[in-house]
Design a protein around this motif. Structure first.
Motif, PDB file in Angstrom:
ATOM      1  N   TYR A   1     -65.000 -75.267  16.966  1.00 48.12           N
ATOM      2  CA  TYR A   1     -64.137 -76.029  16.595  1.00 48.12           C
ATOM      3  C   TYR A   1     -64.440 -76.939  14.917  1.00 48.12           C
ATOM      4  O   TYR A   1     -65.862 -77.499  14.964  1.00 48.12           O
TER       5      TYR A   1
ATOM      6  N   GLN B   1     -64.351 -80.822  12.950  1.00 52.67           N
ATOM      7  CA  GLN B   1     -62.771 -81.738  12.754  1.00 52.67           C
ATOM      8  C   GLN B   1     -63.332 -82.410  11.959  1.00 52.67           C
ATOM      9  O   GLN B   1     -64.467 -83.084  11.744  1.00 52.67           O
TER      10      GLN B   1
ATOM     11  N   PHE C   1     -67.643 -78.388  16.515  1.00 50.94           N
ATOM     12  CA  PHE C   1     -68.124 -78.682  18.335  1.00 50.94           C
ATOM     13  C   PHE C   1     -67.511 -76.990  18.575  1.00 50.94           C
ATOM     14  O   PHE C   1     -66.917 -76.043  18.157  1.00 50.94           O
TER      15      PHE C   1
ATOM     16  N   PHE D   1     -65.417 -79.463  25.773  1.00 46.96           N
ATOM     17  CA  PHE D   1     -65.978 -79.472  25.001  1.00 46.96           C
ATOM     18  C   PHE D   1     -67.267 -80.301  24.752  1.00 46.96           C
ATOM     19  O   PHE D   1     -67.802 -81.230  25.557  1.00 46.96           O
ATOM     20  N   GLY D   2     -67.986 -79.873  23.693  1.00 49.76           N
ATOM     21  CA  GLY D   2     -69.729 -80.190  23.721  1.00 49.76           C
ATOM     22  C   GLY D   2     -69.010 -82.259  23.104  1.00 49.76           C
ATOM     23  O   GLY D   2     -68.124 -82.323  22.678  1.00 49.76           O
ATOM     24  N   GLU D   3     -70.576 -82.524  22.359  1.00 54.50           N
ATOM     25  CA  GLU D   3     -70.176 -83.640  21.855  1.00 54.50           C
ATOM     26  C   GLU D   3     -70.190 -83.692  20.919  1.00 54.50           C
ATOM     27  O   GLU D   3     -70.359 -84.656  19.762  1.00 54.50           O
TER      28      GLU D   3
ATOM     29  N   TYR E   1     -56.134 -84.585  24.962  1.00 55.37           N
ATOM     30  CA  TYR E   1     -57.803 -84.885  24.265  1.00 55.37           C
ATOM     31  C   TYR E   1     -58.207 -86.850  24.357  1.00 55.37           C
ATOM     32  O   TYR E   1     -56.924 -86.983  23.743  1.00 55.37           O
TER      33      TYR E   1
ATOM     34  N   GLY F   1     -67.628 -90.838  17.589  1.00 56.55           N
ATOM     35  CA  GLY F   1     -68.494 -89.883  17.307  1.00 56.55           C
ATOM     36  C   GLY F   1     -69.026 -89.258  18.521  1.00 56.55           C
ATOM     37  O   GLY F   1     -69.965 -89.039  18.768  1.00 56.55           O
ATOM     38  N   ARG F   2     -68.007 -88.686  19.171  1.00 60.30           N
ATOM     39  CA  ARG F   2     -68.018 -88.434  20.536  1.00 60.30           C
ATOM     40  C   ARG F   2     -67.274 -86.432  20.919  1.00 60.30           C
ATOM     41  O   ARG F   2     -66.572 -86.934  19.812  1.00 60.30           O
ATOM     42  N   GLY F   3     -67.155 -86.116  21.950  1.00 52.09           N
ATOM     43  CA  GLY F   3     -66.808 -84.768  22.191  1.00 52.09           C
ATOM     44  C   GLY F   3     -65.096 -85.460  22.811  1.00 52.09           C
ATOM     45  O   GLY F   3     -65.151 -86.989  23.054  1.00 52.09           O
ATOM     46  N   LEU F   4     -64.755 -84.442  23.624  1.00 51.14           N
ATOM     47  CA  LEU F   4     -63.588 -84.563  23.646  1.00 51.14           C
ATOM     48  C   LEU F   4     -63.694 -84.514  24.926  1.00 51.14           C
ATOM     49  O   LEU F   4     -64.281 -84.125  25.853  1.00 51.14           O
TER      50      LEU F   4
END
Lengths: 112, 110
Positions: A35, A37, A88, A102-104, B36, B41-44
């Motif tokens: 994805y 963003q 992501f 999801f990853g960071e 979510y 600055g981070r993931g979900l």
């Protein structure tokens, strides 16, 4: 944690260069998704690769999946300033029902 | 075509105040719905998901709750906000893969 981990955390390149982002995960998956963003917005789906697939293409995007290494990579070719965004990976694990993890993320900056 | 609406876009609330964020989906029936949260600055982080009216699954114990009073409406609520509830809240839907996201609500608890 089962979640995917992207690297690098941040990537800065010049327009026209290729950008490669990697994602690793810890357990077996049904599929892996990428994805994008833009800052302050929702995520937009780019591409999905199933566990029995090794490579997929969509326009300037190329995704590979190596289930033996539990890793995936996203390649953006001939990058443009408009590609600047966070990317992501997200994984769907067997028996996880409707959950997508999801990853960071990797923050990509493409300089004009 | 399907669209997802999420509002408000930004919200500033004092600690201890209630919260209600709403998400609606158009152009589809019986979608799976998701809330979510994303720290800067981070993931979900998945908070809640729903596979049908009145069916809510909670992923993490917290100060928040969710409800699905109608097929295409998903509400995130809190009776008393904490400072740690600040973040970017995203609603999403899907029938199969992939997820389709709203534009998010930026919540700041002061």
């Amino acid at each position: 944690s089962q979640q995917g981990e992207e690297d690098p955390q941040a990537l800065s390149i010049q327009e026209g260069e290729n950008a490669t982002m990697n994602c690793s995960y810890k357990t077996s998956i049904n599929n892996l998704q990428w994805y994008r963003q833009n800052s302050g917005r929702g995520l937009v789906h780019l591409i999905l690769i199933r566990s029995n697939e090794r490579e997929k293409h969509s326009g300037r995007l190329r995704v590979t999946l190596d289930t033996s290494k539990k890793s995936s990579s996203l390649l953006i070719t001939a990058s443009r300033a408009a590609d600047t965004a966070s990317y992501f990976c997200a994984t769907r694990f067997p028996y996880s029902g409707s959950r997508l993890t999801f990853g960071e993320g990797t923050q990509l900056t493409v300089n004009p | 075509s399907q669209t997802i609406h999420q509002w408000p876009a930004t919200l500033v609330q004092p600690v201890g105040s209630p919260l209600s964020l709403e998400c609606t989906v158009e152009g589809t029936s019986n979608p799976n719905l998701y809330w979510y949260r994303q720290a800067a600055g981070r993931g979900l982080q998945l908070l809640f998901y729903s596979v049908g009216i009145g069916q809510i699954s909670s992923e993490v114990p917290q100060n928040l709750s969710a409800s699905r009073p109608q097929d295409r409406q998903f509400i995130l609520s809190s009776k008393k906000l904490l400072l740690s509830d600040s973040g970017f809240y995203l609603c999403a839907w899907r029938l199969s893969s992939p997820l389709h996201f709203g534009n998010g609500t930026r919540l700041t608890v002061t």
